[in-house]
Design a protein around this motif. Structure first.
Motif, PDB file in Angstrom:
ATOM      1  N   TYR A  89       0.751  -0.855  -0.122  1.00 36.31           N
ATOM      2  CA  TYR A  89      -0.125  -0.336  -0.322  1.00 36.31           C
ATOM      3  C   TYR A  89       0.660   1.175   0.345  1.00 36.31           C
ATOM      4  O   TYR A  89       1.497   1.809   1.240  1.00 36.31           O
ATOM      5  CB  TYR A  89      -0.739  -0.150   1.343  1.00 36.31           C
ATOM      6  CG  TYR A  89      -1.600   1.220   1.133  1.00 36.31           C
ATOM      7  CD1 TYR A  89      -2.981   1.099   0.106  1.00 36.31           C
ATOM      8  CD2 TYR A  89      -2.457   1.736   2.300  1.00 36.31           C
ATOM      9  CE1 TYR A  89      -4.019   1.523   0.151  1.00 36.31           C
ATOM     10  CE2 TYR A  89      -2.911   3.185   2.012  1.00 36.31           C
ATOM     11  CZ  TYR A  89      -4.265   2.551   1.219  1.00 36.31           C
ATOM     12  OH  TYR A  89      -4.967   3.985   0.943  1.00 36.31           O
ATOM     13  N   GLU A 148      -8.570   0.651  -2.039  1.00 33.18           N
ATOM     14  CA  GLU A 148      -7.506   0.113  -2.507  1.00 33.18           C
ATOM     15  C   GLU A 148      -7.056  -0.522  -0.824  1.00 33.18           C
ATOM     16  O   GLU A 148      -6.934  -1.503  -1.357  1.00 33.18           O
ATOM     17  CB  GLU A 148      -6.065   1.512  -3.501  1.00 33.18           C
ATOM     18  CG  GLU A 148      -6.963   1.188  -4.198  1.00 33.18           C
ATOM     19  CD  GLU A 148      -5.907   2.921  -4.480  1.00 33.18           C
ATOM     20  OE1 GLU A 148      -4.575   1.943  -4.352  1.00 33.18           O
ATOM     21  OE2 GLU A 148      -5.644   3.521  -5.616  1.00 33.18           O
ATOM     22  N   LEU A 149      -6.976  -0.037  -0.268  1.00 32.23           N
ATOM     23  CA  LEU A 149      -6.668  -0.436   1.089  1.00 32.23           C
ATOM     24  C   LEU A 149      -7.778  -1.732   1.648  1.00 32.23           C
ATOM     25  O   LEU A 149      -6.835  -2.686   1.412  1.00 32.23           O
ATOM     26  CB  LEU A 149      -7.081   0.586   2.641  1.00 32.23           C
ATOM     27  CG  LEU A 149      -6.830  -0.076   3.942  1.00 32.23           C
ATOM     28  CD1 LEU A 149      -5.503  -0.236   3.956  1.00 32.23           C
ATOM     29  CD2 LEU A 149      -6.830   1.230   4.480  1.00 32.23           C
ATOM     30  N   ILE A 152      -6.582  -5.673   0.293  1.00 34.68           N
ATOM     31  CA  ILE A 152      -5.618  -6.077   1.147  1.00 34.68           C
ATOM     32  C   ILE A 152      -6.111  -7.148   1.439  1.00 34.68           C
ATOM     33  O   ILE A 152      -6.564  -6.714   2.143  1.00 34.68           O
ATOM     34  CB  ILE A 152      -5.007  -4.817   1.234  1.00 34.68           C
ATOM     35  CG1 ILE A 152      -3.975  -3.947   0.336  1.00 34.68           C
ATOM     36  CG2 ILE A 152      -3.455  -5.706   2.378  1.00 34.68           C
ATOM     37  CD1 ILE A 152      -3.386  -2.487   1.051  1.00 34.68           C
TER      38      ILE A 152
END
Length: 354
Positions: A89, A148-149, A152
């Motif tokens: 990230y 996006e986080l 993960i």
């Protein structure tokens, strides 16, 4: 104008020489002189200092003086989360080192590289003027970084140990209910209807991923040459592994719109009221469209986010009520707590769920 630190507050001075001696073992070419030390505003949670050297620009984080509840100010955990997230990230600051030896400055601390840029707070930084189209791009950039986080895999980041298995929403309802009971004062409601409804409607986890747990505009860093672009995400002390929709619901509790009523507008601490910003329902629609998640009852996450914010406000007011702080900014927080109870019950009524 880039986000700047200012003079160190009285009683919160940092032993720059001791920090420098420790840092020299980690940073090649640091030189012999101590850094110029300034401090960032806030500090209700952890104290944050800027250490400026001729060739290095660093940030130091430490707990407030007299901290007893280590679980609430765990420097080692905060450091490790960011260190492990970094490779997967790219918006996490680069970690320099963790000092567990409290004899150095009287507390555990860690140091990271500073991400130079702009931080939007209640208003955009001085000199930044965005039109509605640019503001929309900024808004989507902030939401996209959250998406996006949430994509993960905790195991790939080495953070699976932060999770406690299924039932995240239920554990959060129980935990925040307990915190509210411990902080309640005679002039605020019991939140009985809201808490009973949250317990009865707590859903199974829609997914399990890394969540930030304090996602706000003032926790992101924007590029100085393009304030619509997020280049950094800060303040990972509450990050964990849990349900991504709980993270979104918590973020939207702070999302104050231009047409919200006067009481809600007093809680605004980010520029979500600007022309071009998505409305709360638009944020949810965009997020769900990008992630493909399908909540059975979105109202649960909305109510929980507001309830959690009410508990945070009440915990602060509890300190004021008991004269542990005399900050006049906290004097009327009890009114906000009453308002959040009213707002939660309105959402519950409109949801049609018993």
């Amino acid at each position: 104008m880039e986000d700047r630190a200012s003079a160190v507050r009285s009683g919160e001075e940092l032993d720059a020489a001791a920090v420098h001696a420790w840092l020299r073992t980690l940073v090649p070419g640091l030189g012999d002189g101590s850094p110029e030390v300034t401090q960032y505003a806030g500090g209700a949670s952890n104290w944050t200092y800027r250490l400026q050297y001729p060739a290095h620009d660093l940030i130091l984080r430490r707990p407030p003086a007299g901290t007893r509840a280590r679980s609430a100010h765990d420097m080692g955990r905060e450091f490790t989360v960011q260190q492990r997230l970094g490779p997967v990230y790219p918006y996490v600051p680069r970690m320099v080192g963790l000092c567990a030896d409290e004899s150095v400055i009287g507390a555990e601390f860690y140091v990271m590289e500073r991400i130079a840029g702009l931080i939007p707070r209640r208003r955009m930084p001085d000199g930044v003027r965005l039109d509605a189209e640019q503001t929309r791009r900024l808004c989507l950039s902030v939401i996209d970084r959250l998406i996006e986080l949430h994509a993960i895999d905790p195991a790939m980041a080495g953070l699976e140990s932060l999770g406690r298995g299924p039932g995240y929403a239920r554990r959060q309802v129980a935990g925040w209910s307990d915190r509210y009971e411990k902080a309640r004062t005679p002039n605020v409601p019991r939140f009985r209807r809201v808490r009973d409804w949250l317990r009865a409607n707590a859903p199974d986890d829609v997914a399990s991923c890394v969540i930030h747990n304090d996602w706000r505009f003032d926790n992101v860093v924007l590029a100085a040459d393009d304030p619509t672009r997020v280049i950094g995400v800060l303040d990972w002390e509450m990050a964990t592994v849990g349900d991504p929709l709980m993270d979104l619901g918590g973020a939207l509790a702070y999302w104050v719109q231009a047409d919200d009523n006067a009481l809600m507008r007093t809680t605004r601490r980010q520029p979500t009221d600007l022309p071009g910003m998505l409305r709360r329902e638009e944020v949810v629609e965009y997020y769900l469209g990008r992630t493909g998640l399908k909540p059975e009852n979105w109202a649960f996450y909305e109510v929980f986010g507001l309830f959690r914010l009410a508990v945070i406000a009440q915990q602060i007011y509890f300190r004021y009520w008991h004269r542990q702080t005399r900050n006049p900014a906290f004097r009327n927080f009890w009114i906000l707590v009453n308002y959040f109870d009213w707002r939660c019950r309105g959402i519950i009524r409109r949801s049609g769920r018993p």
